[in-house]
Write a protein that holds these residues in place. Structure first.
Motif, short mmCIF file in Angstrom:
data_model
loop_
_atom_site.label_atom_id
_atom_site.label_comp_id
_atom_site.label_asym_id
_atom_site.label_seq_id
_atom_site.Cartn_x
_atom_site.Cartn_y
_atom_site.Cartn_z
N LEU A 176 0.82 -1.21 0.00
CA LEU A 176 0.00 0.00 0.00
C LEU A 176 0.85 1.26 0.00
CD1 LEU A 176 0.07 1.03 3.28
CD2 LEU A 176 -1.19 -1.12 3.45
N LEU A 177 2.11 1.18 0.43
CA LEU A 177 2.97 2.36 0.46
C LEU A 177 3.32 2.84 -0.94
CD1 LEU A 177 5.41 1.39 3.36
CD2 LEU A 177 3.41 2.88 3.47
N SER A 178 3.04 2.00 -1.96
CA SER A 178 3.29 2.43 -3.33
C SER A 178 2.34 3.54 -3.77
CB SER A 178 3.18 1.25 -4.29
OG SER A 178 1.89 0.67 -4.21
N SER A 199 5.62 -5.86 -5.16
CA SER A 199 4.52 -5.36 -5.97
C SER A 199 5.05 -4.56 -7.16
CB SER A 199 3.61 -4.47 -5.11
OG SER A 199 2.66 -3.82 -5.91
N PRO A 200 4.55 -4.84 -8.37
CA PRO A 200 4.96 -4.03 -9.54
C PRO A 200 4.60 -2.56 -9.37
CG PRO A 200 3.85 -6.05 -10.23
CD PRO A 200 3.64 -5.94 -8.75
N LEU A 205 6.50 4.93 -7.69
CA LEU A 205 7.17 5.89 -6.80
C LEU A 205 8.31 6.55 -7.54
CD1 LEU A 205 7.24 3.68 -3.56
CD2 LEU A 205 5.57 5.43 -4.21
N THR A 206 7.97 7.39 -8.50
CA THR A 206 8.97 7.95 -9.41
C THR A 206 9.90 8.95 -8.74
OG1 THR A 206 7.31 9.57 -10.10
CG2 THR A 206 7.56 7.58 -11.46
N ILE A 222 12.15 -10.25 -9.21
CA ILE A 222 12.26 -8.79 -9.12
C ILE A 222 11.43 -8.20 -10.26
CG2 ILE A 222 13.82 -6.82 -9.20
CD1 ILE A 222 16.06 -8.68 -8.25
N PRO A 223 10.44 -7.36 -9.98
CA PRO A 223 9.59 -6.83 -11.07
C PRO A 223 10.35 -5.88 -11.99
CG PRO A 223 9.05 -5.79 -8.96
CD PRO A 223 10.02 -6.89 -8.66
N ASP A 224 10.05 -5.95 -13.28
CA ASP A 224 10.67 -5.06 -14.26
C ASP A 224 10.38 -3.60 -13.97
OD1 ASP A 224 11.88 -7.06 -15.74
OD2 ASP A 224 10.11 -7.37 -17.00
#
Length: 1003
Positions: A176-178, A199-200, A205-206, A222-224
């Motif tokens: 949820l912190l995303s 989570s992708p 979080l740019t 590891i998500p892309d």
């Protein structure tokens, strides 16, 4: 005039400042301040802006910052701080703030920076923190928060930094912190989350610059999407269970400075595109299952540290890596890399550490490794390097560890390499090096380990070896050393291992070896040493391995050797005579004395009843027969010896690998360092569960190690343990489960535990002053031993009681669920170097549910005689009142310095004896109860504490106060509101207090 004008413009200024000062005074009164941090918080000062840690707004004079970092204050979170209406900055970093955070902190509306890291906070994270509209910085690291990260944490409006490192958060990973697009730093490392995928959505979080998720129980790939974090400078996903390849999208993190992916299960080859990462300084993907070669484009980067060890990488090391101008750390050990190292490696790089051990490298060592003069560690063991050791290394004075063992190096060792002043470890074993040990070794003042076995070194061992006063190990076996042992070798007072077997040494063992107090291994086998075996060897109390076989020692075996506790003894094939010392008249020692024709005694097979002359003729006949088959026998023995050594080496490796280490804090030691200390000379205590050892680590610190062996499920433990083997085995799980979740200054700290099939170790902090029971009563058992209790003055005893009470109060009131110790006694209260107390031994502790019942049924009585509450013995019901009774007995011990059970009490026990003495004597009996060695000036305070102890030992559980109340009563003893004992008839009445329950009389 200016002051009058300011007063007219701001008529409420004085009131505002005074109100802030009043709130700060309330904060001070609610916190424990042992170091006097609040010494200048003067309640008569209307202006708090000059107080320690307080800052005010220049224009308004209102308090806007409170910084109590590192103040060593303790107590619950000071809620009065939120009444400072202009407070924007609050830091309580590294203190002893305990209990839980308030459920509602909405009063801190203007707070922008909140730092509560490194405290003792417990419970769940309050979701109301997300209601603080201005909060930008939140650091709750290093506490004991548990449960889930609240869903409301995804609703912060301006949060830029959140750090929850090193807590006990065991819910789902907070994806949820995303949602927090403002985040710049996200740090959740070292929390036992449930196994979770990354989570992708983290790619949203740019603005993220730092992402630390090490030790979070992450699984999957590891998500892309992490490649979208173009502002990221630090990516740490280490110490998880991530699988699959390293996504190529990570090479798009153009701002990244360091990437840490070590200790996962990543597979595949390193991706292409590293040349895009122009800012990358650290790449650590060690301890994975990566394959393929090291990409050449990595050498184009300004890398400072490249760590790819413990993978399956193959091929040669890119030659251009030697041109990297910033590379100071290169760790490639335990791969399958081959080829030669670049000849100019180190010429352009300020190398500090290079470790290429356990690979397939060959060729000569590069001569430029220390060209910049900064190299400290050179580790190249188990390769195929050949040729001579470069002479340039003898000028590298920065070196402190040199490991070149098990290669194919040859020629003489450069004289300067023996003399490097900072080298602590010099390992050259398993090569073909020749020449002798240079006399310049006298300059190697820091040398601790000298490992040069299995070479072709020759000549005499120089006298200068005795100048190395830090030398712990000298292993020089299987060489060609000749001459006698240097007399100066007896000066090595720290020597722990001396192995010079299979050389050509002659002469006698020098006198004075009794100075080797720490020697545990002495192997001088297969030399030409002569003379008598020194009786001084019997004084080496730490010695457990002694091999003097295959020499020409003569005379009788010294009887002093019987005092040694040896696991290996071999005096075979010498010229010893006479009779064996009585302790060695056992069949198990037969092989220790073979090959000594004049050594005779009644051990079957060692000798017989024939005369010595007939024995000699018989031996000559046997030798003649052996000579005919000598070649076959020698070949067979060499083959057997080679197989035996491989078997022993493999067995040791397997035995060591059986240990599993479970850590609860960041450790500076390994399980092998602990295991090496488990000998009888380090035993500091023995109980029904096992032995306790003191282990002194290489960094000088000490820890305590409790060794618990498994018992068969139906076996009864020794020393009066009435529990079955299954219950005995559960004590380990109970103690680890309990101590692993607890962090409190008055609870002994659990560092880690080590587990095998047959044995279990618990490693916790070492308490130099032992247990309170030993101090009060001595260690000689019931009625025996000399007590040191008279050395404890009353202030020290009072402090011990308060410390122990605070520890138990934490277990009963601050742990979720509450914990009942079930074995509170003076022997389970340990004392540190300053006689501050810690509660220990949680082998029978139990958690209590909300109804006050144990989470497991009690089938046997746990506890110790004299401390068990009356109701526990016949109901087997356990709750916190049982601990309170036991603690009351401890208080009576502190006051009386008498054991809970003693022959002078008859069948009464300490509690009944104290009560009877106080009740039956006309003078109140106090002087007959109090330890006569206590200073009479403390009599009034001692009586108050005695009252507390008797209240805690009330026969009816309902009359016993809670531990939180006990702590408060003890604090009031020396405070402004002392507890006053009451009486009905003028006599001393231990069960009456102002705050005691009204029971209508003495229970």
């Amino acid at each position: 005039m200016l002051l009058i004008l300011l007063f007219l413009l701001s008529p409420d200024l004085t009131l505002s400042v005074n109100q802030d000062g009043l709130n700060l005074q309330r904060v001070r009164l609610g916190l424990d301040d042992p170091d006097g941090f609040f010494h200048n918080w003067n309640d008569r000062d209307d202006n708090p802006c000059n107080w320690n840690g307080v800052e005010c707004h220049l224009a308004s004079g209102a308090v806007n910052s409170v910084d109590l970092s590192n103040a060593n204050v303790g107590g619950p979170f000071p809620t009065f701080l939120c009444r400072l209406q202009n407070l924007t900055f609050l830091s309580l970093y590294n203190n002893n703030i305990n209990s839980t955070l308030p459920a509602d902190m909405s009063a801190c509306q203007n707070l922008q920076h909140l730092d509560l890291a490194e405290n003792l906070l417990t419970g769940e994270l309050p979701g109301t923190l997300a209601d603080l509209p201005e909060l930008k910085y939140l650091d709750l690291s290093g506490n004991n928060f548990s449960g889930n990260v609240p869903a409301r944490f995804g609703q912060f409006k301006k949060l830029e930094v959140i750090s929850l490192v090193d807590n006990l958060l065991d819910g789902v990973f907070p994806s949820l912190l995303s949602n927090l697009s403002t985040l710049r730093h996200l740090n959740l490392s070292y929390n036992p989350f449930r196994p979770s995928h990354l989570s992708p959505e983290l790619g949203n979080l740019t603005n993220l610059e730092i992402l630390w998720l090490s030790g979070c129980n992450l699984v999957g790939q590891i998500p892309d999407s992490l490649g979208l974090l173009t502002k990221l400078t630090d990516l740490d996903l280490a110490l998880n269970s991530l699988q699959g390849p390293i996504p190529s999208s990570l090479t798009g993190l153009t701002s990244v400075v360091q990437i840490e992916l070590y200790n996962n299960s990543l597979t595949g080859e390193l991706p292409i595109g590293w040349s895009n990462l122009s800012s990358l300084r650290l790449l650590d993907a060690s301890a994975n299952e990566l394959t393929g070669t090291i990409p050449d484009e990595l050498t184009w980067l300004p890398l400072a540290s490249l760590n790819l060890y413990e993978n399956r990488l193959t091929g040669e090391l890119p030659k251009r890596i030697a041109d990297s101008p910033n590379l100071y750390e290169l760790k490639l050990f335990s791969n399958r890399l081959t080829g030669e190292l670049p000849r100019n490696l180190g010429e352009s790089s300020p190398l500090v550490l290079i470790d290429v051990s356990n690979n397939l490298f060959f060729g000569e060592m590069p001569p430029s490794l220390c060209s910049k003069g900064r190299l400290q560690e050179l580790l190249m063991i188990r390769n195929a390097f050949s040729g001579q050791i470069p002479a340039s290394l003898s000028q590298c004075r920065s070196l402190n560890r040199v490991r070149l063992g098990n290669n194919q190096l040859s020629g003489d060792v450069p004289a300067g390499l023996w003399a490097l002043p900072h080298v602590s470890l010099l390992e050259l074993a398993g090569n073909s090096l020749s020449g002798g040990i240079s006399k310049s070794i006298a300059s190697a003042s820091n040398l601790s380990l000298l490992l040069i076995s299995k070479n072709k070194f020759s000549g005499q061992i120089p006298e200068e070896i005795g100048f190395l006063n830090k030398l712990v190990g000298f292993l020089g076996s299987d060489n060609l050393f000749n001459g006698s042992l240097p007399g100066s070798i007896v000066n090595l007072g720290l020597l722990g291992q001396l192995d010079l077997h299979s050389n050509d040494l002659i002469g006698e063992i020098p006198s004075g070896i009794s100075s080797w107090k720490k020697l545990n291994l002495l192997n001088l086998a297969n030399n030409g040493l002569s003379g008598e075996i020194p009786a001084e060897i019997g004084s080496l109390s730490a010695l457990n391995y002694l091999d003097l076989s295959g020499n020409q020692f003569s005379g009788e075996i010294p009887v002093e050797l019987q005092s040694l506790k040896l696991s290996q003894l071999n005096l075979s094939d010498n010229r010893l005579l006479g009779h064996l010392p009585p302790l060695f008249l056992k069949q198990i020692y037969k092989n220790s004395f073979l090959g000594n024709p004049d050594l005779c005694h009644d051990i079957a097979g060692l000798c017989n009843s024939r005369s010595h002359e007939r024995d000699r003729r018989y031996m000559w006949f046997l030798k003649s027969i052996f000579a005919l088959a000598g070649l076959v026998l020698i070949v067979g023995l060499l083959w057997f010896y080679w197989r035996y050594k491989n078997f022993k080496r493999a067995k040791r490796a397997i035995d060591r690998s059986k240990w599993t280490l479970i850590s609860f804090h960041k450790l500076g030691f390994s399980e092998y360092e602990i295991l090496s200390c488990l000998d009888e000379d380090n035993v500091i205590g023995t109980g029904a569960s096992g032995k306790v050892y003191k282990a002194v680590l290489s960094n000088g610190e000490a820890v305590a190690v409790k060794k618990l062996g498994r018992l068969p499920p139906n076996k009864v433990a020794e020393e009066g343990d009435v529990e079955s083997g299954a219950v005995h085995n559960d004590k380990f799980e109970a103690e680890v489960e309990t101590l692993g979740k607890i962090r409190h200054k008055n609870i002994v700290r659990l560092w880690c535990c080590c587990v095998t099939r047959d044995s279990r170790l618990i490693v916790y902090e070492y308490m130099p002053n032992g247990s309170l029971g030993d101090i009060l009563h001595g260690g000689g058992g019931c009625g025996g031993g000399s007590s040191k209790g008279g050395l404890l003055d009353w202030p020290t005893r009072f402090r011990i009681a308060l410390d122990a009470a605070e520890g138990l109060s934490y277990l009963h009131h601050d742990c979720v669920p509450p914990i009942v110790h079930r074995d509170v006694k003076s022997n389970n209260i340990l004392l540190d170097g300053n006689f501050r107390a810690r509660v220990a031994d949680f082998g029978v502790a139990k958690a209590i549910d909300a109804a006050g019942k144990a989470t497991e049924s009690m089938s046997v009585i746990a506890g110790s005689c004299g401390y068990i509450a009356p109701e526990y013995a016949y109901t087997l019901r356990v709750n916190e009142k049982s601990d309170i009774y036991s603690f009351g007995v401890v208080i009576l011990e502190l006051v009386t310095r008498k054991r809970p059970v003693d022959p002078e009490f008859g069948e009464k026990g300490l509690v009944k004896w104290v009560f009877t003495t106080l009740d039956q004597r006309d003078d109140g009996g106090v002087d007959h109860v109090i330890d006569p060695k206590l200073d009479p000036c403390f009599k009034e305070e001692i009586c108050k504490v005695l009252n507390i102890g008797l209240l805690c030992t009330s026969p009816l559980p309902i009359n016993r106060p809670s531990m939180r109340r006990v702590v408060k009563m003890l604090q009031e003893v020396s405070g402004e509101n002392p507890i006053r004992p009451q009486s009905k008839d003028g006599k001393f009445s231990p069960y009456y207090y102002e705050d005691a329950p009204d029971t209508g009389g003495v229970a």
